[in-house]
Design a protein around this motif. Structure first.
Motif, PDB file in Angstrom:
ATOM      1  N   VAL A 396      25.729  -9.984 -56.581  1.00 25.39           N
ATOM      2  CA  VAL A 396      27.050  -9.541 -55.130  1.00 25.39           C
ATOM      3  C   VAL A 396      26.348  -8.255 -54.732  1.00 25.39           C
ATOM      4  O   VAL A 396      26.569  -8.142 -53.552  1.00 25.39           O
ATOM      5  N   LEU A 397      26.155  -6.998 -55.237  1.00 24.26           N
ATOM      6  CA  LEU A 397      25.240  -6.433 -54.163  1.00 24.26           C
ATOM      7  C   LEU A 397      24.455  -6.866 -53.864  1.00 24.26           C
ATOM      8  O   LEU A 397      23.793  -6.674 -52.234  1.00 24.26           O
ATOM      9  N   GLU A 398      23.580  -7.816 -54.272  1.00 23.77           N
ATOM     10  CA  GLU A 398      22.156  -7.947 -53.314  1.00 23.77           C
ATOM     11  C   GLU A 398      22.696  -8.911 -52.456  1.00 23.77           C
ATOM     12  O   GLU A 398      21.905  -9.273 -51.445  1.00 23.77           O
ATOM     13  N   MET A 399      24.217  -9.583 -52.334  1.00 26.71           N
ATOM     14  CA  MET A 399      25.188 -10.353 -50.791  1.00 26.71           C
ATOM     15  C   MET A 399      24.599  -9.117 -49.607  1.00 26.71           C
ATOM     16  O   MET A 399      24.526  -9.482 -48.120  1.00 26.71           O
ATOM     17  N   CYS A 400      24.194  -8.455 -49.260  1.00 29.45           N
ATOM     18  CA  CYS A 400      24.463  -6.744 -49.201  1.00 29.45           C
ATOM     19  C   CYS A 400      23.161  -7.233 -48.256  1.00 29.45           C
ATOM     20  O   CYS A 400      23.317  -7.010 -46.734  1.00 29.45           O
ATOM     21  N   GLN A 401      22.310  -8.086 -48.531  1.00 27.95           N
ATOM     22  CA  GLN A 401      20.682  -7.851 -47.512  1.00 27.95           C
ATOM     23  C   GLN A 401      21.264  -9.031 -46.321  1.00 27.95           C
ATOM     24  O   GLN A 401      20.726  -8.621 -45.500  1.00 27.95           O
ATOM     25  N   ALA A 402      22.308  -9.878 -47.397  1.00 25.64           N
ATOM     26  CA  ALA A 402      22.340 -10.921 -45.939  1.00 25.64           C
ATOM     27  C   ALA A 402      23.196  -9.970 -45.289  1.00 25.64           C
ATOM     28  O   ALA A 402      23.252 -10.385 -43.684  1.00 25.64           O
ATOM     29  N   GLY A 403      24.237  -9.839 -45.331  1.00 28.25           N
ATOM     30  CA  GLY A 403      25.130  -9.293 -44.944  1.00 28.25           C
ATOM     31  C   GLY A 403      24.292  -8.025 -43.347  1.00 28.25           C
ATOM     32  O   GLY A 403      24.783  -7.964 -41.872  1.00 28.25           O
ATOM     33  N   ILE A 404      23.307  -7.379 -44.024  1.00 28.85           N
ATOM     34  CA  ILE A 404      22.770  -5.674 -43.001  1.00 28.85           C
ATOM     35  C   ILE A 404      22.369  -6.739 -41.774  1.00 28.85           C
ATOM     36  O   ILE A 404      21.986  -6.229 -41.008  1.00 28.85           O
ATOM     37  N   GLY A 405      21.562  -8.725 -41.647  1.00 26.85           N
ATOM     38  CA  GLY A 405      20.822  -8.698 -41.190  1.00 26.85           C
ATOM     39  C   GLY A 405      21.541  -8.772 -39.706  1.00 26.85           C
ATOM     40  O   GLY A 405      21.371  -9.051 -38.610  1.00 26.85           O
ATOM     41  N   LEU A 406      23.070  -8.684 -39.723  1.00 26.34           N
ATOM     42  CA  LEU A 406      24.074  -9.340 -39.073  1.00 26.34           C
ATOM     43  C   LEU A 406      24.107  -8.125 -37.894  1.00 26.34           C
ATOM     44  O   LEU A 406      24.195  -8.294 -36.700  1.00 26.34           O
ATOM     45  N   PHE A 407      23.975  -6.674 -38.742  1.00 28.82           N
ATOM     46  CA  PHE A 407      24.520  -5.931 -38.348  1.00 28.82           C
ATOM     47  C   PHE A 407      23.160  -5.303 -37.228  1.00 28.82           C
ATOM     48  O   PHE A 407      22.785  -4.950 -36.289  1.00 28.82           O
ATOM     49  N   ILE A 408      22.046  -5.905 -37.995  1.00 28.38           N
ATOM     50  CA  ILE A 408      20.489  -5.473 -37.158  1.00 28.38           C
ATOM     51  C   ILE A 408      20.387  -6.354 -35.698  1.00 28.38           C
ATOM     52  O   ILE A 408      20.569  -5.447 -34.996  1.00 28.38           O
ATOM     53  N   ARG A 409      21.209  -7.693 -35.754  1.00 33.59           N
ATOM     54  CA  ARG A 409      20.981  -7.913 -34.297  1.00 33.59           C
ATOM     55  C   ARG A 409      22.272  -7.452 -33.536  1.00 33.59           C
ATOM     56  O   ARG A 409      21.720  -7.416 -32.307  1.00 33.59           O
ATOM     57  N   ALA A 410      23.386  -7.497 -34.121  1.00 30.15           N
ATOM     58  CA  ALA A 410      24.251  -6.586 -33.355  1.00 30.15           C
ATOM     59  C   ALA A 410      23.971  -5.075 -32.940  1.00 30.15           C
ATOM     60  O   ALA A 410      24.587  -4.521 -31.689  1.00 30.15           O
ATOM     61  N   SER A 411      22.823  -4.300 -33.648  1.00 29.20           N
ATOM     62  CA  SER A 411      22.643  -3.174 -32.676  1.00 29.20           C
ATOM     63  C   SER A 411      21.348  -2.935 -31.662  1.00 29.20           C
ATOM     64  O   SER A 411      21.152  -1.729 -30.892  1.00 29.20           O
ATOM     65  N   ALA A 412      20.840  -3.894 -31.502  1.00 29.34           N
ATOM     66  CA  ALA A 412      19.452  -4.075 -30.997  1.00 29.34           C
ATOM     67  C   ALA A 412      20.226  -3.227 -28.857  1.00 29.34           C
ATOM     68  O   ALA A 412      21.337  -4.691 -28.453  1.00 29.34           O
ATOM     69  N   PRO A 413      19.314  -2.656 -28.496  1.00 27.15           N
ATOM     70  CA  PRO A 413      20.184  -2.620 -26.872  1.00 27.15           C
ATOM     71  C   PRO A 413      20.573  -3.843 -26.098  1.00 27.15           C
ATOM     72  O   PRO A 413      21.575  -3.619 -25.791  1.00 27.15           O
ATOM     73  N   ASN A 414      19.292  -4.551 -25.921  1.00 19.44           N
ATOM     74  CA  ASN A 414      19.738  -5.886 -25.487  1.00 19.44           C
ATOM     75  C   ASN A 414      18.624  -7.086 -26.088  1.00 19.44           C
ATOM     76  O   ASN A 414      18.297  -6.161 -27.076  1.00 19.44           O
ATOM     77  N   ARG A 415      19.083  -8.177 -25.777  1.00 18.14           N
ATOM     78  CA  ARG A 415      18.332  -9.591 -26.264  1.00 18.14           C
ATOM     79  C   ARG A 415      16.470  -9.097 -26.347  1.00 18.14           C
ATOM     80  O   ARG A 415      16.396 -10.036 -27.415  1.00 18.14           O
ATOM     81  N   ALA A 416      16.155  -8.842 -25.850  1.00 17.04           N
ATOM     82  CA  ALA A 416      14.868  -8.588 -25.593  1.00 17.04           C
ATOM     83  C   ALA A 416      14.298  -7.585 -26.066  1.00 17.04           C
ATOM     84  O   ALA A 416      13.110  -7.424 -26.222  1.00 17.04           O
ATOM     85  N   SER A 417      14.914  -6.965 -26.620  1.00 17.20           N
ATOM     86  CA  SER A 417      14.544  -5.519 -27.444  1.00 17.20           C
ATOM     87  C   SER A 417      14.710  -5.599 -29.108  1.00 17.20           C
ATOM     88  O   SER A 417      15.281  -4.630 -29.829  1.00 17.20           O
ATOM     89  N   ILE A 418      15.138  -7.221 -29.685  1.00 16.23           N
ATOM     90  CA  ILE A 418      15.193  -7.624 -30.975  1.00 16.23           C
ATOM     91  C   ILE A 418      14.793  -6.677 -31.742  1.00 16.23           C
ATOM     92  O   ILE A 418      14.665  -6.933 -32.997  1.00 16.23           O
ATOM     93  N   GLY A 419      13.075  -7.008 -31.191  1.00 12.82           N
ATOM     94  CA  GLY A 419      12.308  -7.390 -32.550  1.00 12.82           C
ATOM     95  C   GLY A 419      11.591  -5.224 -32.495  1.00 12.82           C
ATOM     96  O   GLY A 419      11.601  -5.639 -33.541  1.00 12.82           O
ATOM     97  N   ALA A 420      12.144  -5.101 -31.393  1.00 11.83           N
ATOM     98  CA  ALA A 420      11.710  -3.539 -31.706  1.00 11.83           C
ATOM     99  C   ALA A 420      12.966  -2.819 -31.851  1.00 11.83           C
ATOM    100  O   ALA A 420      12.440  -1.918 -33.632  1.00 11.83           O
ATOM    101  N   ALA A 421      13.946  -3.346 -32.603  1.00 16.77           N
ATOM    102  CA  ALA A 421      15.601  -2.680 -33.505  1.00 16.77           C
ATOM    103  C   ALA A 421      14.627  -2.845 -34.496  1.00 16.77           C
ATOM    104  O   ALA A 421      14.871  -2.011 -35.140  1.00 16.77           O
ATOM    105  N   ASN A 422      14.828  -4.280 -34.705  1.00 17.58           N
ATOM    106  CA  ASN A 422      14.687  -4.586 -36.177  1.00 17.58           C
ATOM    107  C   ASN A 422      13.260  -4.133 -36.957  1.00 17.58           C
ATOM    108  O   ASN A 422      12.989  -3.893 -38.219  1.00 17.58           O
TER     109      ASN A 422
END
Length: 487
Positions: A396-422
């Protein structure tokens, strides 16, 4: 036509629930990502079985068996250190020139370096191969950027549900290939006994497996992968821009005027200082503490299983430990593939993430409980039941790794900066991957010494858990709330 009337007795925040239409997963591109992830995992998994014997064969230890682990550790750490140093650079560059060129460059280099590792006869050669391989495997972050490019908030959870498949496959195929194909002239004399090349370089055939896989990944990327970055610029243009800045030359006003006159300007990659927003820092802190928390627990599992019962462990032999890990990885991966997307639809990313973090606390408490049961009943069914419960909690703890990806995508300042944020977030996570296992093993070993508090390690692990939970409190209850703010 009658205008709709507002009901003053209805709460303003109450809105009718709307069913969200889920975008189908783009399998024409997603399957290539799975192949790239498999190739990335195979690079590491294949080397594990024969690296200790390779260290002995090249004679760097001078016959001192106690130094074998030391040199193996250096090779392993050098790979991750090089990856950490370059991951932010790769991620930022991919925002500007595109994902595909970097993936092609990395796959080609990794294939060459794996062959170089098999041909190396000195420790310096082995170390150089691992450093270069790790540096170019910073493109693993680029592959994650690619995944976020081709998905949206509705189908990204389903994509993460499939991500354990390449890791599980590599965890099975890699050790089998690395172990069975090492020293092939000795193992299969009827087939390879006449090959002077394989007699001189007995580990070349094992290293050729991930090299061939990386070559196949290169071909698939070149012919099948579509570029996902729409604002990419030619590399030569970026070099000229950098030279102009160094020469203090102002950019041409004609291009600026052309952009200003356009009706709609697509988002452009932001500089690093503009990417370091509170959202990105919150996700970076959450991801870093999650990895530190999970790895400290995972790092002591084999030590705990192998430690004598009288000293706080279970006295299990390597075959049993290997069987436990293999079964746990397989069952956990299958569970995530089958149920993560459904659980996300029912509860959301935040609930799954917090549940995973909280499940680690009882998993830690079960360590001394399992030892007490082993002291009282031996390795009977109560001990195995407790081990099973602990492994379920860790899954169950390991499933957090999948969930964090959704927050990474949402945290990017804009779509063109997803790579830098990640890249920023993966950089923090990479540091945690290095210090986590070291801290976990060191604290556990220290607490097992006579005259010291055996619970010291468990206090430490639970403290790490509460820190991870504390940083997760600042995440949004729904990642889509952050994405809507950036539109």
């Amino acid at each position: 036509m009658i205008a709709p009337q507002d009901d003053e007795e209805t709460p303003l925040l109450q809105q009718p629930k709307q069913s969200m239409v889920k975008t189908p997963l783009p399998w024409d591109q997603f399957w290539i990502i799975l192949v790239l992830q498999f190739s990335d995992s195979l690079v590491f998994e294949t080397l594990s079985p024969f690296t200790p014997q390779l260290i002995r064969d090249i004679g760097v230890t001078g016959g001192d068996e106690f130094q074998v682990g030391y040199y193996v550790g250096i090779l392993r750490s050098s790979y991750y250190v090089a990856q950490i140093v370059t991951i932010l650079f790769w991620s930022q560059l991919s925002d500007r020139i595109g994902r595909k060129p970097l993936i092609l460059t990395a796959s080609f280099t990794i294939a060459i370096m794996m062959l170089s590792f098999g041909l190396s006869r000195t420790f310096i050669g082995l170390l150089a191969s691992r450093l270069i391989c790790g540096a170019f495997n910073g493109e693993n972050g680029v592959v994650k950027n690619l995944l976020m490019d081709i998905t949206d908030a509705t189908n990204l959870p389903k994509a993460y549900g499939y991500m354990p498949i390449p890791w599980m496959s590599a965890a099975i195929i890699g050790p089998l290939a690395g172990g069975s194909l090492s020293r092939p002239a000795d193992r299969f004399p009827n087939i390879f006994g006449q090959s002077e090349l394989l007699k001189t370089y007995p580990y070349l055939l094992s290293c050729a497996v991930p090299a061939v896989c990386a070559s196949i990944a290169w071909l698939l990327t070149y012919f099948c992968l579509k570029e996902s970055v729409s604002t990419k610029a030619p590399l030569w243009e970026l070099i000229k821009e950098w030279l102009s800045r160094r020469s203090h030359v102002k950019p041409s006003t004609s291009s600026s005027h052309a952009l200003a006159s356009s009706e709609e300007v697509p988002p452009q990659p932001l500089p690093l200082h503009a990417v370091l927003t509170p959202k990105v820092l919150i996700v970076a802190a959450s991801n870093g503490t999650l990895i530190l928390y999970g790895l400290t627990i995972r790092s002591i599992l084999p030590i705990f299983y192998a430690t004598p019962i009288g000293l706080g462990g279970l006295s299990l032999d390597p075959p049993r430990i290997g069987a436990i890990f293999a079964t746990s990885a397989f069952v956990g991966g299958i569970f995530q593939v089958l149920f993560y997307d459904r659980l996300h639809d029912r509860f959301g990313a935040y609930v799954i993430y917090m549940t995973g973090l909280c499940s680690g606390i009882p998993a830690v408490i079960l360590f001394p409980v399992i030892n007490v049961l082993a002291r009282a009943h031996g390795m009977g069914w109560p001990v195995w039941l407790a081990i099973t419960i602990q492994l379920i909690l860790l899954a169950v703890l390991e499933m957090c790794q999948a969930g964090i990806g959704l927050f990474i995508r949402a945290s990017a300042p804009n779509r063109a900066s997803i790579g830098a944020a990640n890249g920023v977030i993966q950089l923090v996570g990479g540091v945690a991957r290095i210090i986590g296992p070291v801290c976990g093993a060191a604290v556990f070993s220290y607490s097992m010494h006579e005259g010291r508090d055996a619970w010291l390690a468990y206090y430490f692990f639970m403290t790490m858990g509460f820190i991870a939970i504390g940083t997760a409190v600042f995440l949004p209850r729904d990642p889509r709330l952050w994405e809507e703010e950036c539109r």
